[in-house]
Design a protein around this motif. Structure first.
Motif, PDB file in Angstrom:
ATOM      1  N   ALA A   1       9.342   2.140  -6.116  1.00  0.00           N
ATOM      2  CA  ALA A   1       8.412   1.229  -6.771  1.00  0.00           C
ATOM      3  C   ALA A   1       7.818   1.771  -7.792  1.00  0.00           C
ATOM      4  O   ALA A   1       7.193   2.733  -7.927  1.00  0.00           O
ATOM      5  N   ARG A   2       8.127   1.130  -9.099  1.00  0.00           N
ATOM      6  CA  ARG A   2       7.446   1.850 -10.366  1.00  0.00           C
ATOM      7  C   ARG A   2       6.592   0.544 -11.048  1.00  0.00           C
ATOM      8  O   ARG A   2       5.792   0.831 -11.874  1.00  0.00           O
ATOM      9  N   ARG A   3       7.014  -0.606 -10.897  1.00  0.00           N
ATOM     10  CA  ARG A   3       6.150  -1.781 -11.561  1.00  0.00           C
ATOM     11  C   ARG A   3       6.055  -3.031 -10.739  1.00  0.00           C
ATOM     12  O   ARG A   3       6.580  -2.802  -9.471  1.00  0.00           O
ATOM     13  N   ALA A   4       5.203  -3.930 -11.096  1.00  0.00           N
ATOM     14  CA  ALA A   4       4.853  -4.782 -10.258  1.00  0.00           C
ATOM     15  C   ALA A   4       4.724  -6.215 -10.907  1.00  0.00           C
ATOM     16  O   ALA A   4       4.514  -6.638 -12.097  1.00  0.00           O
ATOM     17  N   GLY A   5       4.908  -7.341  -9.980  1.00  0.00           N
ATOM     18  CA  GLY A   5       4.676  -8.854 -10.457  1.00  0.00           C
ATOM     19  C   GLY A   5       4.024  -9.179  -9.400  1.00  0.00           C
ATOM     20  O   GLY A   5       4.013  -9.182  -7.890  1.00  0.00           O
ATOM     21  N   VAL A   6       2.873 -10.171  -9.556  1.00  0.00           N
ATOM     22  CA  VAL A   6       1.792 -10.474  -8.329  1.00  0.00           C
ATOM     23  C   VAL A   6       1.799 -11.787  -8.500  1.00  0.00           C
ATOM     24  O   VAL A   6       1.342 -12.363  -9.914  1.00  0.00           O
ATOM     25  N   SER A   7       1.474 -12.877  -7.540  1.00  0.00           N
ATOM     26  CA  SER A   7       0.929 -14.010  -7.629  1.00  0.00           C
ATOM     27  C   SER A   7      -0.021 -14.116  -6.568  1.00  0.00           C
ATOM     28  O   SER A   7       0.376 -13.978  -5.204  1.00  0.00           O
ATOM     29  N   ILE A   8      -1.363 -14.887  -6.674  1.00  0.00           N
ATOM     30  CA  ILE A   8      -1.804 -15.246  -5.490  1.00  0.00           C
ATOM     31  C   ILE A   8      -2.514 -16.796  -5.985  1.00  0.00           C
ATOM     32  O   ILE A   8      -2.667 -17.281  -6.865  1.00  0.00           O
ATOM     33  N   GLU A   9      -1.678 -17.913  -5.014  1.00  0.00           N
ATOM     34  CA  GLU A   9      -1.973 -19.182  -5.194  1.00  0.00           C
ATOM     35  C   GLU A   9      -2.865 -19.765  -4.071  1.00  0.00           C
ATOM     36  O   GLU A   9      -3.036 -18.987  -2.922  1.00  0.00           O
ATOM     37  N   GLN A  10      -3.110 -21.111  -4.077  1.00  0.00           N
ATOM     38  CA  GLN A  10      -3.591 -21.617  -2.859  1.00  0.00           C
ATOM     39  C   GLN A  10      -2.833 -22.955  -2.744  1.00  0.00           C
ATOM     40  O   GLN A  10      -2.631 -23.777  -3.858  1.00  0.00           O
ATOM     41  N   ASP A  11      -2.433 -23.163  -1.682  1.00  0.00           N
ATOM     42  CA  ASP A  11      -1.772 -24.538  -1.293  1.00  0.00           C
ATOM     43  C   ASP A  11      -2.804 -25.720  -1.202  1.00  0.00           C
ATOM     44  O   ASP A  11      -3.902 -25.549  -1.079  1.00  0.00           O
ATOM     45  N   ALA A  12      -2.131 -26.955  -0.816  1.00  0.00           N
ATOM     46  CA  ALA A  12      -3.037 -28.139  -0.591  1.00  0.00           C
ATOM     47  C   ALA A  12      -3.840 -28.171   0.785  1.00  0.00           C
ATOM     48  O   ALA A  12      -4.912 -28.838   0.943  1.00  0.00           O
ATOM     49  N   GLN A  13      -3.251 -27.181   1.822  1.00  0.00           N
ATOM     50  CA  GLN A  13      -4.066 -27.060   3.013  1.00  0.00           C
ATOM     51  C   GLN A  13      -5.241 -25.985   2.734  1.00  0.00           C
ATOM     52  O   GLN A  13      -5.910 -25.828   3.825  1.00  0.00           O
ATOM     53  N   GLY A  14      -5.295 -25.502   1.617  1.00  0.00           N
ATOM     54  CA  GLY A  14      -6.472 -24.382   1.383  1.00  0.00           C
ATOM     55  C   GLY A  14      -6.117 -23.033   1.664  1.00  0.00           C
ATOM     56  O   GLY A  14      -6.864 -21.990   1.770  1.00  0.00           O
ATOM     57  N   ARG A  15      -4.823 -22.848   2.163  1.00  0.00           N
ATOM     58  CA  ARG A  15      -4.208 -21.355   2.675  1.00  0.00           C
ATOM     59  C   ARG A  15      -3.928 -20.622   1.148  1.00  0.00           C
ATOM     60  O   ARG A  15      -3.506 -21.190   0.194  1.00  0.00           O
ATOM     61  N   VAL A  16      -4.267 -19.391   1.622  1.00  0.00           N
ATOM     62  CA  VAL A  16      -4.095 -18.354   0.038  1.00  0.00           C
ATOM     63  C   VAL A  16      -2.500 -18.040   0.389  1.00  0.00           C
ATOM     64  O   VAL A  16      -2.192 -17.704   1.512  1.00  0.00           O
ATOM     65  N   ILE A  17      -1.849 -17.897  -0.705  1.00  0.00           N
ATOM     66  CA  ILE A  17      -0.564 -17.245  -0.396  1.00  0.00           C
ATOM     67  C   ILE A  17      -0.236 -16.200  -1.429  1.00  0.00           C
ATOM     68  O   ILE A  17      -0.876 -16.194  -2.684  1.00  0.00           O
ATOM     69  N   GLY A  18       0.004 -14.841  -1.198  1.00  0.00           N
ATOM     70  CA  GLY A  18       0.181 -13.770  -1.848  1.00  0.00           C
ATOM     71  C   GLY A  18       1.700 -13.418  -1.912  1.00  0.00           C
ATOM     72  O   GLY A  18       2.330 -13.510  -1.002  1.00  0.00           O
ATOM     73  N   VAL A  19       2.289 -13.299  -3.325  1.00  0.00           N
ATOM     74  CA  VAL A  19       3.509 -12.791  -3.269  1.00  0.00           C
ATOM     75  C   VAL A  19       3.487 -11.537  -4.181  1.00  0.00           C
ATOM     76  O   VAL A  19       2.511 -11.635  -5.202  1.00  0.00           O
ATOM     77  N   VAL A  20       3.968 -10.330  -3.956  1.00  0.00           N
ATOM     78  CA  VAL A  20       4.028  -9.123  -4.532  1.00  0.00           C
ATOM     79  C   VAL A  20       5.679  -8.715  -4.643  1.00  0.00           C
ATOM     80  O   VAL A  20       6.185  -8.712  -3.607  1.00  0.00           O
ATOM     81  N   ASN A  21       5.906  -8.575  -5.800  1.00  0.00           N
ATOM     82  CA  ASN A  21       7.296  -8.206  -6.265  1.00  0.00           C
ATOM     83  C   ASN A  21       7.211  -6.423  -6.756  1.00  0.00           C
ATOM     84  O   ASN A  21       6.402  -6.577  -7.750  1.00  0.00           O
ATOM     85  N   LEU A  22       7.638  -5.736  -6.212  1.00  0.00           N
ATOM     86  CA  LEU A  22       7.648  -4.231  -6.550  1.00  0.00           C
ATOM     87  C   LEU A  22       9.090  -4.008  -6.988  1.00  0.00           C
ATOM     88  O   LEU A  22       9.962  -4.293  -6.354  1.00  0.00           O
ATOM     89  N   VAL A  23       9.199  -3.287  -8.256  1.00  0.00           N
ATOM     90  CA  VAL A  23      10.548  -3.154  -8.745  1.00  0.00           C
ATOM     91  C   VAL A  23      10.449  -1.712  -9.290  1.00  0.00           C
ATOM     92  O   VAL A  23       9.457  -1.157  -9.559  1.00  0.00           O
ATOM     93  N   ARG A  24      11.793  -1.448  -9.743  1.00  0.00           N
ATOM     94  CA  ARG A  24      12.182  -0.141 -10.480  1.00  0.00           C
ATOM     95  C   ARG A  24      13.359  -0.607 -11.597  1.00  0.00           C
ATOM     96  O   ARG A  24      14.031  -1.163 -10.901  1.00  0.00           O
ATOM     97  N   ARG A  25      12.923  -0.277 -12.832  1.00  0.00           N
ATOM     98  CA  ARG A  25      13.971  -0.654 -13.713  1.00  0.00           C
ATOM     99  C   ARG A  25      15.223   0.437 -13.654  1.00  0.00           C
ATOM    100  O   ARG A  25      14.908   1.524 -13.152  1.00  0.00           O
ATOM    101  N   TYR A  26      16.203   0.274 -14.229  1.00  0.00           N
ATOM    102  CA  TYR A  26      17.298   1.162 -14.357  1.00  0.00           C
ATOM    103  C   TYR A  26      16.925   2.379 -15.064  1.00  0.00           C
ATOM    104  O   TYR A  26      16.022   2.488 -15.968  1.00  0.00           O
TER     105      TYR A  26
END
Length: 179
Positions: free
Chosen positions: A154-179
């Motif tokens: 892993a060298r770089r990242a993309g991150v999202s924190i969202e909240q759905d209609a039920q009030g739940r927190v959703i976390g998404v982390v994408n870790l990547v490495r470029r060529y």
């Protein structure tokens, strides 16, 4: 002053379009620096890190600080940059989960192909009362997620924190490495 993530989001529409048309175009993607400490993130928030009251950009920065703390504690180099293309894909995936309720991983070949990466890994979490610290603890307690967060590739990242209609927190982390 606008947060770098907010400014980059405006540009990522064009970057994402280029990524869909050509992997070479994605190689020109912008990046910005991950904050080095939680103190910087908290001072920019001006409040406690609460998903319901703090901007998602601040929480996403705090999440990367926590991930970097875990990486450092395990003798790994920190991830110093967010990647605009990868971040856009993470944001879209988090919004999709929040909108549809379908809690599933994205095919990482898509992240590799669209953003001109050689490797990609994804961690997801959904629940109530999740803070960046709790998210990282949950991922570290899961062997598959731990492997991704602590991958030396892993060298770089993309991150999202969202909240759905039920009030739940959703976390998404994408870790990547470029060529």
């Amino acid at each position: 002053m606008s947060h770098p993530r907010s400014l980059v989001r405006l540009a990522t529409v064009a970057v994402a379009a280029a990524a869909m048309c050509s992997a070479h175009g994605a190689a020109e993607a912008k990046s910005w620096t991950v904050p080095r400490t939680a103190a910087h993130v908290v001072s920019s928030a001006g409040t406690d890190l609460d998903v319901e009251t703090v901007a998602s950009d601040v929480l996403e920065d705090a999440l990367m600080v926590e991930i970097n703390n875990a990486r450092a504690a395990n003798g790994l180099r920190k991830i110093w940059n967010f990647d605009a293309c990868t971040d856009q894909l993470a944001e879209e995936w988090g919004q999709r989960i929040a909108r549809t309720g379908l809690f599933e991983h994205r095919d990482q070949n898509e992240v590799i192909r669209k953003c001109d990466n050689s490797w990609a890994g994804e961690t997801l979490v959904r629940g109530v009362g999740l803070t960046p610290e709790v998210m990282v603890d949950l991922w570290l307690d899961s062997p598959g997620h731990r492997e991704i967060l602590l991958s030396p590739r892993a060298r770089r990242a993309g991150v999202s924190i969202e909240q759905d209609a039920q009030g739940r927190v959703i976390g998404v982390v994408n870790l990547v490495r470029r060529y």
